[in-house]
Scaffold this motif. Sequence first.
Motif, mmCIF file in Angstrom:
data_model
loop_
_atom_site.group_PDB
_atom_site.id
_atom_site.type_symbol
_atom_site.label_atom_id
_atom_site.label_comp_id
_atom_site.label_asym_id
_atom_site.label_seq_id
_atom_site.Cartn_x
_atom_site.Cartn_y
_atom_site.Cartn_z
ATOM 1 N N GLY A 192 8.026 -8.925 -13.272
ATOM 2 C CA GLY A 192 7.595 -7.568 -12.961
ATOM 3 C C GLY A 192 6.435 -7.559 -11.982
ATOM 4 N N HIS A 193 5.545 -8.534 -12.125
ATOM 5 C CA HIS A 193 4.382 -8.677 -11.246
ATOM 6 C C HIS A 193 4.833 -8.927 -9.799
ATOM 7 C CE1 HIS A 193 0.262 -9.717 -10.204
ATOM 8 N NE2 HIS A 193 0.607 -10.942 -9.870
ATOM 9 N N ILE A 194 5.824 -9.786 -9.613
ATOM 10 C CA ILE A 194 6.361 -10.038 -8.271
ATOM 11 C C ILE A 194 6.990 -8.765 -7.711
ATOM 12 C CG2 ILE A 194 8.107 -11.281 -6.929
ATOM 13 C CD1 ILE A 194 7.750 -13.608 -8.842
ATOM 14 N N GLY A 195 7.783 -8.087 -8.530
ATOM 15 C CA GLY A 195 8.407 -6.839 -8.087
ATOM 16 C C GLY A 195 7.380 -5.809 -7.649
ATOM 17 N N GLU A 196 6.276 -5.715 -8.401
ATOM 18 C CA GLU A 196 5.207 -4.784 -8.022
ATOM 19 C C GLU A 196 4.583 -5.172 -6.688
ATOM 20 O OE1 GLU A 196 2.355 -4.651 -11.200
ATOM 21 O OE2 GLU A 196 3.850 -3.938 -12.638
ATOM 22 N N ARG A 197 4.351 -6.466 -6.481
ATOM 23 C CA ARG A 197 3.757 -6.909 -5.217
ATOM 24 C C ARG A 197 4.663 -6.566 -4.032
ATOM 25 N NH1 ARG A 197 1.848 -12.703 -7.028
ATOM 26 N NH2 ARG A 197 3.734 -13.235 -5.902
ATOM 27 N N ILE A 198 5.954 -6.785 -4.193
ATOM 28 C CA ILE A 198 6.890 -6.465 -3.110
ATOM 29 C C ILE A 198 6.882 -4.957 -2.855
ATOM 30 C CG2 ILE A 198 9.323 -6.456 -2.416
ATOM 31 C CD1 ILE A 198 9.593 -9.099 -4.062
ATOM 32 N N GLY A 199 6.948 -4.170 -3.921
ATOM 33 C CA GLY A 199 6.908 -2.713 -3.780
ATOM 34 C C GLY A 199 5.637 -2.231 -3.108
ATOM 35 N N GLU A 200 4.507 -2.830 -3.474
ATOM 36 C CA GLU A 200 3.228 -2.460 -2.856
ATOM 37 C C GLU A 200 3.235 -2.785 -1.362
ATOM 38 O OE1 GLU A 200 0.209 -4.494 -5.092
ATOM 39 O OE2 GLU A 200 0.582 -3.265 -6.888
ATOM 40 N N ARG A 207 3.275 -1.012 4.143
ATOM 41 C CA ARG A 207 3.854 -1.104 5.493
ATOM 42 C C ARG A 207 4.236 0.280 6.003
ATOM 43 N NH1 ARG A 207 7.155 -5.265 8.229
ATOM 44 N NH2 ARG A 207 7.198 -4.502 10.356
ATOM 45 N N LEU A 208 4.740 1.130 5.112
ATOM 46 C CA LEU A 208 5.137 2.469 5.513
ATOM 47 C C LEU A 208 3.920 3.358 5.773
ATOM 48 C CD1 LEU A 208 8.161 3.052 3.115
ATOM 49 C CD2 LEU A 208 8.186 2.283 5.492
ATOM 50 N N VAL A 209 2.856 3.146 5.018
ATOM 51 C CA VAL A 209 1.647 3.948 5.183
ATOM 52 C C VAL A 209 0.913 3.600 6.472
ATOM 53 C CG1 VAL A 209 -0.666 4.330 4.210
ATOM 54 C CG2 VAL A 209 1.338 4.428 2.734
ATOM 55 N N ARG A 210 0.977 2.325 6.872
ATOM 56 C CA ARG A 210 0.259 1.893 8.078
ATOM 57 C C ARG A 210 0.733 2.614 9.333
ATOM 58 N NH1 ARG A 210 0.548 -3.557 6.018
ATOM 59 N NH2 ARG A 210 2.306 -3.965 7.381
ATOM 60 N N SER A 211 1.993 3.051 9.350
ATOM 61 C CA SER A 211 2.538 3.719 10.541
ATOM 62 C C SER A 211 3.198 5.031 10.146
ATOM 63 C CB SER A 211 3.569 2.815 11.225
ATOM 64 O OG SER A 211 3.011 1.567 11.537
ATOM 65 N N PRO A 212 2.402 6.033 9.743
ATOM 66 C CA PRO A 212 2.990 7.274 9.232
ATOM 67 C C PRO A 212 3.776 8.085 10.255
ATOM 68 C CG PRO A 212 0.618 7.489 9.441
ATOM 69 C CD PRO A 212 0.948 6.057 9.733
ATOM 70 N N ALA A 213 3.533 7.876 11.554
ATOM 71 C CA ALA A 213 4.228 8.673 12.562
ATOM 72 C C ALA A 213 5.584 8.082 12.957
ATOM 73 C CB ALA A 213 3.353 8.803 13.801
ATOM 74 N N GLN A 214 5.932 6.949 12.390
ATOM 75 C CA GLN A 214 7.177 6.292 12.792
ATOM 76 C C GLN A 214 8.396 7.104 12.348
ATOM 77 O OE1 GLN A 214 7.055 2.527 10.870
ATOM 78 N NE2 GLN A 214 6.797 3.399 8.859
ATOM 79 N N ALA A 264 10.942 -1.460 5.741
ATOM 80 C CA ALA A 264 11.089 -1.640 4.291
ATOM 81 C C ALA A 264 12.055 -2.778 3.978
ATOM 82 C CB ALA A 264 11.573 -0.341 3.642
ATOM 83 N N VAL A 265 13.195 -2.812 4.645
ATOM 84 C CA VAL A 265 14.184 -3.859 4.369
ATOM 85 C C VAL A 265 13.652 -5.225 4.792
ATOM 86 C CG1 VAL A 265 16.533 -4.667 4.832
ATOM 87 C CG2 VAL A 265 16.102 -2.244 4.550
ATOM 88 N N THR A 266 12.905 -5.272 5.870
ATOM 89 C CA THR A 266 12.311 -6.541 6.303
ATOM 90 C C THR A 266 11.347 -7.064 5.240
ATOM 91 O OG1 THR A 266 12.538 -5.925 8.627
ATOM 92 C CG2 THR A 266 10.966 -7.670 8.116
ATOM 93 N N GLU A 267 10.540 -6.199 4.659
ATOM 94 C CA GLU A 267 9.612 -6.618 3.597
ATOM 95 C C GLU A 267 10.375 -7.107 2.370
ATOM 96 O OE1 GLU A 267 6.396 -7.095 3.568
ATOM 97 O OE2 GLU A 267 6.049 -6.269 5.567
ATOM 98 N N ARG A 322 22.422 0.130 -1.417
ATOM 99 C CA ARG A 322 22.970 -1.034 -2.137
ATOM 100 C C ARG A 322 23.343 -2.153 -1.163
ATOM 101 N NH1 ARG A 322 26.724 2.658 -5.922
ATOM 102 N NH2 ARG A 322 25.171 3.105 -7.537
ATOM 103 N N THR A 323 23.954 -1.774 -0.056
ATOM 104 C CA THR A 323 24.334 -2.759 0.956
ATOM 105 C C THR A 323 23.098 -3.476 1.503
ATOM 106 O OG1 THR A 323 26.270 -1.457 1.582
ATOM 107 C CG2 THR A 323 25.459 -3.050 3.206
ATOM 108 N N LEU A 324 22.058 -2.709 1.789
ATOM 109 C CA LEU A 324 20.840 -3.295 2.343
ATOM 110 C C LEU A 324 20.156 -4.236 1.341
ATOM 111 C CD1 LEU A 324 19.473 -0.190 4.249
ATOM 112 C CD2 LEU A 324 20.242 -2.351 5.269
#
Length: 197
Positions: free
Chosen positions: A62-70, A75-82, A91-94, A161-163
């Motif tokens: 669960g700890h790993i899953g949280e780190r990936i989610g964070e 990554r999405l917050v860093r570039s809000p205008a994208q 997101a998929v790259t992360e 699901r595919t991604l």
Amino acid sequence: MPRQVDHEGRRRLIADAVCQLADEHGLEGVTLRDVAARAQVSMGAVQRCFRTKEEMLVFALGHIGERIGERVRARLVRSPAQSAGTALGHAVTEISLLREEHRAEARVWLAFVAQAAVSEALASTLKANYAALQDALTRLVAEAFEGTRRAGSPDPQREARTLLALADGLTTHVLVGHLTPQEALDVLDAHLAGLWE
């Protein structure tokens, strides 16, 4: 006055030790004694945090899953205008864990995936992690195609699901040396580009 113990912090410290040992020796090499030594806590401290080894492993997963989610959220917050399409790609790259700095995490994640095939507790945690990632990707796909009336727009949930499956597969192929990280990113980029054709 008795010393205050940060139980949640200690649980995360132990989870990090589990991940380091799993990266070095696989999950079969994770023992309570070695975890205690790596985390620099007593065996009693580990046992006060986790009643069983399985409980400790479930928490670490669960700890790993949280780190990936964070990381995905950061990554999405860093570039809000994208654009939503760019956000989906980030997101998929992360999630794919293809970068060198995530290689250890990828090895540990796949060790947990393999163990989940024979552990219902790990499988349950993994399903919850995947469900959260799928929901996030479903929203991003829906946003990317919002207002698009063209025929053939992807079903957001099916594409999510595919991604996820593509991300896991590419992670595996990079770890075993079948693909380089760049080749895996090229596959991922080609798939994402194909969504807009």
